[in-house]
Design a protein around this motif. Sequence first.
Motif, PDB file in Angstrom:
ATOM      1  N   GLU B   5       8.920   6.731 -14.971  1.00  0.00           N
ATOM      2  CA  GLU B   5       7.881   7.146 -14.045  1.00  0.00           C
ATOM      3  C   GLU B   5       6.842   5.878 -13.509  1.00  0.00           C
ATOM      4  O   GLU B   5       6.624   4.651 -14.022  1.00  0.00           O
ATOM      5  CB  GLU B   5       6.610   7.208 -15.240  1.00  0.00           C
ATOM      6  N   PRO B   6       6.817   5.739 -11.680  1.00  0.00           N
ATOM      7  CA  PRO B   6       6.992   5.239 -11.351  1.00  0.00           C
ATOM      8  C   PRO B   6       5.325   4.184 -11.537  1.00  0.00           C
ATOM      9  O   PRO B   6       4.807   5.439 -11.582  1.00  0.00           O
ATOM     10  CB  PRO B   6       6.724   5.130  -9.726  1.00  0.00           C
ATOM     11  N   LYS B   7       5.070   3.185 -11.373  1.00  0.00           N
ATOM     12  CA  LYS B   7       3.360   3.024 -10.820  1.00  0.00           C
ATOM     13  C   LYS B   7       3.481   2.696  -9.838  1.00  0.00           C
ATOM     14  O   LYS B   7       4.064   1.700  -9.107  1.00  0.00           O
ATOM     15  CB  LYS B   7       2.953   1.642 -12.341  1.00  0.00           C
ATOM     16  N   ILE B   8       2.166   3.549  -9.731  1.00  0.00           N
ATOM     17  CA  ILE B   8       1.857   3.204  -7.885  1.00  0.00           C
ATOM     18  C   ILE B   8       0.505   2.516  -7.814  1.00  0.00           C
ATOM     19  O   ILE B   8      -0.380   2.777  -7.902  1.00  0.00           O
ATOM     20  CB  ILE B   8       2.002   4.550  -7.487  1.00  0.00           C
ATOM     21  N   CYS B  13     -10.157   3.853  -0.409  1.00  0.00           N
ATOM     22  CA  CYS B  13     -11.639   3.171   0.067  1.00  0.00           C
ATOM     23  C   CYS B  13     -12.286   4.214  -0.332  1.00  0.00           C
ATOM     24  O   CYS B  13     -12.366   5.443  -0.248  1.00  0.00           O
ATOM     25  CB  CYS B  13     -11.323   3.413   1.939  1.00  0.00           C
ATOM     26  N   ASN B  14     -13.484   3.594  -0.073  1.00  0.00           N
ATOM     27  CA  ASN B  14     -14.697   4.648  -0.946  1.00  0.00           C
ATOM     28  C   ASN B  14     -15.062   5.324  -0.441  1.00  0.00           C
ATOM     29  O   ASN B  14     -15.772   6.221  -0.874  1.00  0.00           O
ATOM     30  CB  ASN B  14     -16.098   2.720  -0.945  1.00  0.00           C
ATOM     31  N   TRP B  15     -14.791   5.512   1.266  1.00  0.00           N
ATOM     32  CA  TRP B  15     -15.884   6.446   1.538  1.00  0.00           C
ATOM     33  C   TRP B  15     -14.776   8.127   1.508  1.00  0.00           C
ATOM     34  O   TRP B  15     -14.905   8.948   1.811  1.00  0.00           O
ATOM     35  CB  TRP B  15     -16.225   5.640   2.699  1.00  0.00           C
ATOM     36  N   CYS B  16     -13.414   7.479   1.799  1.00  0.00           N
ATOM     37  CA  CYS B  16     -12.863   9.131   2.233  1.00  0.00           C
ATOM     38  C   CYS B  16     -11.634   8.930   1.013  1.00  0.00           C
ATOM     39  O   CYS B  16     -12.396   9.837   0.181  1.00  0.00           O
ATOM     40  CB  CYS B  16     -11.866   8.595   3.614  1.00  0.00           C
ATOM     41  N   THR B  17     -10.696   7.646   1.160  1.00  0.00           N
ATOM     42  CA  THR B  17      -9.620   8.571   0.305  1.00  0.00           C
ATOM     43  C   THR B  17     -10.596   8.640  -1.169  1.00  0.00           C
ATOM     44  O   THR B  17      -9.695   9.350  -2.346  1.00  0.00           O
ATOM     45  CB  THR B  17      -8.704   7.812   0.099  1.00  0.00           C
ATOM     46  N   PHE B  18     -10.958   7.354  -1.633  1.00  0.00           N
ATOM     47  CA  PHE B  18     -11.689   7.863  -3.024  1.00  0.00           C
ATOM     48  C   PHE B  18     -12.569   8.728  -3.670  1.00  0.00           C
ATOM     49  O   PHE B  18     -12.398   9.651  -4.498  1.00  0.00           O
ATOM     50  CB  PHE B  18     -12.240   6.451  -3.723  1.00  0.00           C
ATOM     51  N   THR B  19     -13.385   9.585  -2.718  1.00  0.00           N
ATOM     52  CA  THR B  19     -14.211  10.352  -2.193  1.00  0.00           C
ATOM     53  C   THR B  19     -13.670  11.379  -1.792  1.00  0.00           C
ATOM     54  O   THR B  19     -13.743  12.803  -3.205  1.00  0.00           O
ATOM     55  CB  THR B  19     -14.991  10.802  -1.034  1.00  0.00           C
ATOM     56  N   ALA B  20     -11.792  11.393  -1.787  1.00  0.00           N
ATOM     57  CA  ALA B  20     -11.468  12.377  -2.536  1.00  0.00           C
ATOM     58  C   ALA B  20     -10.428  13.028  -2.958  1.00  0.00           C
ATOM     59  O   ALA B  20     -10.641  13.729  -3.988  1.00  0.00           O
ATOM     60  CB  ALA B  20     -10.277  12.551  -1.042  1.00  0.00           C
ATOM     61  N   ALA B  21     -10.176  11.528  -3.871  1.00  0.00           N
ATOM     62  CA  ALA B  21      -9.488  11.310  -5.588  1.00  0.00           C
ATOM     63  C   ALA B  21     -10.921  11.959  -6.205  1.00  0.00           C
ATOM     64  O   ALA B  21     -10.306  13.093  -7.499  1.00  0.00           O
ATOM     65  CB  ALA B  21      -9.515  10.558  -5.654  1.00  0.00           C
ATOM     66  N   ASP B  22     -12.284  12.100  -5.985  1.00  0.00           N
ATOM     67  CA  ASP B  22     -13.476  11.815  -6.945  1.00  0.00           C
ATOM     68  C   ASP B  22     -13.672  14.845  -6.667  1.00  0.00           C
ATOM     69  O   ASP B  22     -13.171  14.940  -7.232  1.00  0.00           O
ATOM     70  CB  ASP B  22     -14.486  12.257  -6.654  1.00  0.00           C
ATOM     71  N   LEU B  23     -12.800  14.590  -5.442  1.00  0.00           N
ATOM     72  CA  LEU B  23     -13.041  15.769  -5.459  1.00  0.00           C
ATOM     73  C   LEU B  23     -11.809  16.673  -5.752  1.00  0.00           C
ATOM     74  O   LEU B  23     -11.857  17.766  -6.369  1.00  0.00           O
ATOM     75  CB  LEU B  23     -12.805  15.994  -3.575  1.00  0.00           C
ATOM     76  N   ALA B  24     -10.808  16.063  -4.821  1.00  0.00           N
ATOM     77  CA  ALA B  24      -9.062  16.197  -6.497  1.00  0.00           C
ATOM     78  C   ALA B  24      -9.834  16.970  -7.865  1.00  0.00           C
ATOM     79  O   ALA B  24      -9.825  17.801  -8.439  1.00  0.00           O
ATOM     80  CB  ALA B  24      -8.281  15.741  -6.276  1.00  0.00           C
ATOM     81  N   GLY B  25      -9.602  15.562  -8.475  1.00  0.00           N
ATOM     82  CA  GLY B  25     -10.913  16.236  -9.966  1.00  0.00           C
ATOM     83  C   GLY B  25     -12.226  17.750  -9.646  1.00  0.00           C
ATOM     84  O   GLY B  25     -11.672  17.913 -11.054  1.00  0.00           O
ATOM     85  N   THR B  26     -13.067  17.755  -9.383  1.00  0.00           N
ATOM     86  CA  THR B  26     -14.092  17.926  -9.624  1.00  0.00           C
ATOM     87  C   THR B  26     -13.491  19.466  -8.879  1.00  0.00           C
ATOM     88  O   THR B  26     -13.680  20.264  -9.547  1.00  0.00           O
ATOM     89  CB  THR B  26     -15.751  17.705  -8.310  1.00  0.00           C
ATOM     90  N   ILE B  37      -5.579   4.312  -9.379  1.00  0.00           N
ATOM     91  CA  ILE B  37      -6.541   3.903  -8.451  1.00  0.00           C
ATOM     92  C   ILE B  37      -7.752   2.638  -8.871  1.00  0.00           C
ATOM     93  O   ILE B  37      -7.920   2.361  -9.735  1.00  0.00           O
ATOM     94  CB  ILE B  37      -7.693   5.187  -8.306  1.00  0.00           C
ATOM     95  N   ILE B  38      -7.800   1.468  -7.829  1.00  0.00           N
ATOM     96  CA  ILE B  38      -8.242   0.497  -7.683  1.00  0.00           C
ATOM     97  C   ILE B  38      -9.378   1.043  -6.631  1.00  0.00           C
ATOM     98  O   ILE B  38      -8.782   1.158  -4.900  1.00  0.00           O
ATOM     99  CB  ILE B  38      -7.387  -0.810  -7.020  1.00  0.00           C
ATOM    100  N   LEU B  63      -0.182   2.074  -3.062  1.00  0.00           N
ATOM    101  CA  LEU B  63      -0.234   3.142  -2.074  1.00  0.00           C
ATOM    102  C   LEU B  63      -1.814   2.734  -1.421  1.00  0.00           C
ATOM    103  O   LEU B  63      -3.012   2.504  -2.281  1.00  0.00           O
ATOM    104  CB  LEU B  63      -0.666   4.456  -2.217  1.00  0.00           C
ATOM    105  N   ILE B  64      -2.031   2.908  -0.228  1.00  0.00           N
ATOM    106  CA  ILE B  64      -3.331   2.471   0.674  1.00  0.00           C
ATOM    107  C   ILE B  64      -3.480   3.381   1.358  1.00  0.00           C
ATOM    108  O   ILE B  64      -3.300   3.950   1.939  1.00  0.00           O
ATOM    109  CB  ILE B  64      -3.605   1.119   1.685  1.00  0.00           C
ATOM    110  N   GLY B  65      -4.862   4.080   0.660  1.00  0.00           N
ATOM    111  CA  GLY B  65      -5.978   5.423   1.364  1.00  0.00           C
ATOM    112  C   GLY B  65      -7.325   4.573   2.114  1.00  0.00           C
ATOM    113  O   GLY B  65      -7.993   3.950   1.491  1.00  0.00           O
ATOM    114  N   GLY B  66      -7.123   4.909   3.505  1.00  0.00           N
ATOM    115  CA  GLY B  66      -8.190   4.892   3.863  1.00  0.00           C
ATOM    116  C   GLY B  66      -8.902   6.371   5.373  1.00  0.00           C
ATOM    117  O   GLY B  66      -8.127   7.272   5.037  1.00  0.00           O
ATOM    118  N   CYS B  67      -9.503   5.801   5.958  1.00  0.00           N
ATOM    119  CA  CYS B  67     -10.542   7.401   6.843  1.00  0.00           C
ATOM    120  C   CYS B  67      -9.074   7.075   7.745  1.00  0.00           C
ATOM    121  O   CYS B  67      -8.977   5.950   8.003  1.00  0.00           O
ATOM    122  CB  CYS B  67     -11.719   6.689   7.253  1.00  0.00           C
TER     123      CYS B  67
END
Lengths: 376, 143
Positions: B5-8, B13-26, B37-38, B63-67
């Motif tokens: 199981e790889p550790k990634i 980014c707070n505004w896009c990718t993190f919000t996308a993760a939030d959206l995936a959750g909801t 996730i950090i 993995l770096i996620g940005g807008c």
Amino acid sequence: MSKYIQLAYTKGELNTQLSELFASMLENKAVDAILAPMTQPKKGVMQTLVTSKDNVKEIDPFAPVMPVNSAKIASSLTTSPSGKKIAMVLRSCEVRALVELVKLKQADLDDVVLIGIDCLGRYENTDFLKFQAKEGTSESFLENAMAGKTEGDGFDVAGACKVCEYPVAPNVDINLCAIGSGSGSLFIEALTEKGEEVLSAAGAKFVNGPSGRQDAVGKIAKERSEARNALFESYRSETGSFDALDDKLAACINCYNCRVACPVCYCKECVFVTDTFRHKGEQFIGWADNKGSLRMPTDTSFYHLTRITHMAAFCVGCGQCTSACPNDIDVMPIFRTSAQKIQDRFEYLAGRSVDEPQPLSVFDSDELMEVTGQVK
Amino acid sequence: MSEFEPKIVSFFCNWCTFTAADLAGTSRLSYPSNIKIIRVMCSGMVDPKYVLKAFLNGADGVLIGGCWPGDCHYINGNLKARRRVALLTEMLSQYGIGPERLWLRWIAASEGTMLKEVAEEMTEKLKELGPSPLNKTKNAVVA
């Protein structure tokens, strides 16, 4: 178009002739001060700042030694300007590093007349003293080096110099041309208007340039480029992994001398001496617990890799990092190999031009698409 | 033996990718828990040191996620991140950490599905690739 003056000298007279030229620059107020390598009263040769024409007698620009990369000295002389015009006699790597510092706003060339020298390499500081002890002089060095012989008794020019593809400094106002100038002769080339003014004010008579120079410079550059490629190839094949990098750095004691000596390590305060890396005792114990043991001091390869991310885009390959290592680790190839790949990626060459923006100071929305591989 | 199981380590980014993760959750989309996730304020604040530290401490991937370009909350932090990732890739490739272990992806706040897909894709690729070379060495935690 370049203009030349010629200095013909008899044996033992090269520095005398040069000192007369520099003395007349000061006398005729072409410049207010001169920074140049000079023989020191006790021993060795160091950069020396001279404002009186009576004190340029000890000038020795071609002494095969570079105690420090003078880009840093030039930075300290110009970041808070003196208002005086200073002629600086520098090697190619010093000039190229200085160009990078100018872009980092840590140096200013407005009141500077840059004088480059043809560089055939330098000895390590302690080796240079041995060279002097054996009656070695700049003239004997130039003569032998031009014939391809730089080796002394048990020492040779620095590894960085053997793989330096820039024997001639770019971006200078004046160049002291030894390569292809013929025995007993030195040409002084004015490459810019500023340089021409200074030489004219010093009473120079312009002549035709040396005929075989371009080919002679090209030959040296080609030989060194080949040596550089061979070094890069062998370094890369030796170090394909972090383990191999750790092996290279096995003797590193985190003294940070390599970054102190580095002319383009530009941070005013290195992060590795800040609280970020002043870990708590319990952190060390925790890390040791993780794997059962912890190499102390810690963060050794972390430090070197971070240094690469900071300076490799500007690395000029002067080799002061290797020279400064108290444990004789040849760190120069670590930085130069990464520097080459990074500078290639951004189509950048450290020291090439003052107008070329540094890779991490600019960005564009339509570039490096391959990084994400995404198209909207 | 259980599957690798790889550790990634992921900087979102707070505004896009993190919000996308939030959206995936909801939206009740599940994505692999290999993604750790950090949350950062901008992909442009991901110092190369963070990436190095992650790899030196045994991360199998970063993995770096940005807008998307043009959408950065701070105008151009994501473009700076892209230059830094290019630089890091050039350096790390020499030592056995190739571009397949360091990803930068643009994921907008509305792209919860894409977040799930990227997380799955990267996890899958790293499973094929195996553990980070730094994970096999005894001093991986220190270096």
